[in-house]
Scaffold this motif. Structure first.
Motif, PDB file in Angstrom:
ATOM      1  N   GLU A 118      18.308   0.717  -1.804  1.00 52.48           N
ATOM      2  CA  GLU A 118      17.788  -0.739  -2.097  1.00 52.48           C
ATOM      3  C   GLU A 118      16.730  -1.011  -0.956  1.00 52.48           C
ATOM      4  OE1 GLU A 118      20.366  -4.082  -3.010  1.00 52.48           O
ATOM      5  OE2 GLU A 118      21.740  -2.838  -4.070  1.00 52.48           O
ATOM      6  N   LEU A 119      17.236  -0.795   0.203  1.00 48.30           N
ATOM      7  CA  LEU A 119      16.096  -1.115   1.220  1.00 48.30           C
ATOM      8  C   LEU A 119      14.715  -0.439   1.334  1.00 48.30           C
ATOM      9  CD1 LEU A 119      15.713  -2.731   4.171  1.00 48.30           C
ATOM     10  CD2 LEU A 119      16.954  -0.564   5.044  1.00 48.30           C
ATOM     11  N   ILE A 120      15.023   1.073   0.875  1.00 47.43           N
ATOM     12  CA  ILE A 120      13.970   2.028   0.820  1.00 47.43           C
ATOM     13  C   ILE A 120      13.195   1.492  -0.308  1.00 47.43           C
ATOM     14  CG2 ILE A 120      13.321   4.351   0.399  1.00 47.43           C
ATOM     15  CD1 ILE A 120      15.897   5.227   1.828  1.00 47.43           C
ATOM     16  N   GLU A 121      13.664   1.551  -1.552  1.00 46.84           N
ATOM     17  CA  GLU A 121      13.065   1.171  -2.746  1.00 46.84           C
ATOM     18  C   GLU A 121      12.259  -0.076  -2.911  1.00 46.84           C
ATOM     19  OE1 GLU A 121      15.724   2.245  -5.866  1.00 46.84           O
ATOM     20  OE2 GLU A 121      15.313   4.324  -5.463  1.00 46.84           O
ATOM     21  N   ALA A 122      12.813  -1.148  -1.953  1.00 42.39           N
ATOM     22  CA  ALA A 122      11.906  -2.480  -1.912  1.00 42.39           C
ATOM     23  C   ALA A 122      10.724  -2.385  -1.176  1.00 42.39           C
ATOM     24  CB  ALA A 122      12.818  -3.290  -1.196  1.00 42.39           C
ATOM     25  N   GLN A 123      10.550  -1.498  -0.165  1.00 43.91           N
ATOM     26  CA  GLN A 123       9.223  -1.015   0.293  1.00 43.91           C
ATOM     27  C   GLN A 123       8.579   0.158  -0.068  1.00 43.91           C
ATOM     28  OE1 GLN A 123       9.487  -0.766   4.604  1.00 43.91           O
ATOM     29  NE2 GLN A 123       7.861   0.732   4.611  1.00 43.91           N
ATOM     30  N   ASN A 124       9.189   1.041  -0.737  1.00 46.30           N
ATOM     31  CA  ASN A 124       8.797   2.444  -1.045  1.00 46.30           C
ATOM     32  C   ASN A 124       9.351   2.769  -2.283  1.00 46.30           C
ATOM     33  OD1 ASN A 124       7.646   5.006  -1.051  1.00 46.30           O
ATOM     34  ND2 ASN A 124       8.596   5.810   0.918  1.00 46.30           N
ATOM     35  N   PRO A 125       9.335   2.152  -3.520  1.00 42.31           N
ATOM     36  CA  PRO A 125       9.965   2.631  -4.811  1.00 42.31           C
ATOM     37  C   PRO A 125       9.799   4.096  -5.116  1.00 42.31           C
ATOM     38  CG  PRO A 125       8.162   1.137  -5.405  1.00 42.31           C
ATOM     39  CD  PRO A 125       8.175   1.289  -3.931  1.00 42.31           C
ATOM     40  N   GLY A 126       8.717   4.623  -5.013  1.00 46.15           N
ATOM     41  CA  GLY A 126       8.359   6.096  -5.179  1.00 46.15           C
ATOM     42  C   GLY A 126       9.030   7.158  -4.100  1.00 46.15           C
ATOM     43  N   TRP A 127       9.655   6.588  -3.137  1.00 47.18           N
ATOM     44  CA  TRP A 127       9.943   7.538  -2.172  1.00 47.18           C
ATOM     45  C   TRP A 127       8.818   8.188  -1.543  1.00 47.18           C
ATOM     46  CZ3 TRP A 127      15.284   7.977  -0.406  1.00 47.18           C
ATOM     47  CH2 TRP A 127      16.371   7.249  -1.096  1.00 47.18           C
ATOM     48  N   ALA A 128       7.781   7.825  -1.379  1.00 47.63           N
ATOM     49  CA  ALA A 128       6.722   8.501  -1.075  1.00 47.63           C
ATOM     50  C   ALA A 128       6.711   8.855   0.794  1.00 47.63           C
ATOM     51  CB  ALA A 128       5.363   7.552  -1.020  1.00 47.63           C
ATOM     52  N   ASP A 129       6.133   9.920   1.180  1.00 45.25           N
ATOM     53  CA  ASP A 129       6.207  10.067   2.622  1.00 45.25           C
ATOM     54  C   ASP A 129       5.259   8.998   3.388  1.00 45.25           C
ATOM     55  OD1 ASP A 129       6.202  10.943   5.190  1.00 45.25           O
ATOM     56  OD2 ASP A 129       5.739  13.030   4.795  1.00 45.25           O
ATOM     57  N   LEU A 130       5.712   8.168   4.030  1.00 52.05           N
ATOM     58  CA  LEU A 130       4.659   7.149   4.936  1.00 52.05           C
ATOM     59  C   LEU A 130       4.263   7.585   6.073  1.00 52.05           C
ATOM     60  CD1 LEU A 130       7.448   4.302   4.275  1.00 52.05           C
ATOM     61  CD2 LEU A 130       5.403   4.907   2.754  1.00 52.05           C
ATOM     62  N   LEU A 131       4.319   8.675   6.569  1.00 47.77           N
ATOM     63  CA  LEU A 131       3.753   9.334   7.788  1.00 47.77           C
ATOM     64  C   LEU A 131       2.401   8.954   7.893  1.00 47.77           C
ATOM     65  CD1 LEU A 131       4.104  10.288  10.600  1.00 47.77           C
ATOM     66  CD2 LEU A 131       3.694  12.647   9.536  1.00 47.77           C
ATOM     67  N   GLU A 132       1.555   9.154   6.728  1.00 47.38           N
ATOM     68  CA  GLU A 132       0.223   9.022   6.759  1.00 47.38           C
ATOM     69  C   GLU A 132      -0.470   7.518   7.113  1.00 47.38           C
ATOM     70  OE1 GLU A 132      -2.391  10.752   3.868  1.00 47.38           O
ATOM     71  OE2 GLU A 132      -1.428  12.493   4.002  1.00 47.38           O
ATOM     72  N   ARG A 133       0.500   6.504   6.422  1.00 53.26           N
ATOM     73  CA  ARG A 133       0.409   5.226   6.870  1.00 53.26           C
ATOM     74  C   ARG A 133       0.688   4.973   8.148  1.00 53.26           C
ATOM     75  NH1 ARG A 133       4.437   0.815   3.922  1.00 53.26           N
ATOM     76  NH2 ARG A 133       3.475   1.969   1.936  1.00 53.26           N
ATOM     77  N   VAL A 134       1.422   5.529   8.790  1.00 49.53           N
ATOM     78  CA  VAL A 134       1.894   5.298  10.332  1.00 49.53           C
ATOM     79  C   VAL A 134       0.696   6.036  11.306  1.00 49.53           C
ATOM     80  CG1 VAL A 134       3.395   5.726  11.866  1.00 49.53           C
ATOM     81  CG2 VAL A 134       4.306   5.316   9.763  1.00 49.53           C
ATOM     82  N   ALA A 135       0.511   7.272  10.917  1.00 56.18           N
ATOM     83  CA  ALA A 135      -0.335   8.200  11.743  1.00 56.18           C
ATOM     84  C   ALA A 135      -2.101   7.848  11.371  1.00 56.18           C
ATOM     85  CB  ALA A 135       0.105   9.596  11.587  1.00 56.18           C
ATOM     86  N   GLY A 136      -2.134   7.307  10.354  1.00 58.36           N
ATOM     87  CA  GLY A 136      -3.320   7.227   9.773  1.00 58.36           C
ATOM     88  C   GLY A 136      -4.452   6.352  10.653  1.00 58.36           C
TER      89      GLY A 136
END
Length: 98
Positions: A80-98
């Protein structure tokens, strides 16, 4: 006063797969360590390399406490925690490293 950055994060090996929760002061570096098999033995064993959730903190004690609490959670709560922020389970590394 110097700002401090700490991150609680969750990795997975695939959507709805194995979940790993960790804490770090450098999220980008730590994710690359996991991907290069220099992370913990759990992430190496299960192939957890995809960043699916993270949370920023400025206090290390608060971050560690949050990590410990999440680790004790039921799996459904973590999903539930993951899907509240990231419903598609996408890799968020680019958001962080970008």
């Amino acid at each position: 006063m110097r700002d401090h950055n700490y991150y609680v994060y969750i990795l997975t090996n695939r959507p709805n797969g194995v979940l790993y929760t960790g804490v770090t002061n450098n999220l980008t570096r730590r994710i690359y360590e996991h991907r290069d098999a220099r992370g913990g033995s759990f992430t190496r064993r299960y192939g957890c390399k995809t960043l699916v959730w993270f949370e920023h903190h400025t206090d290390i004690n608060e971050a560690i406490l949050r990590e410990k609490r999440i680790k004790k959670w039921r799996r459904a709560w973590k999903v539930e925690l993951i899907e509240a922020q990231n419903p598609g389970w996408a890799d968020l590394l680019e958001r962080v490293a970008g």
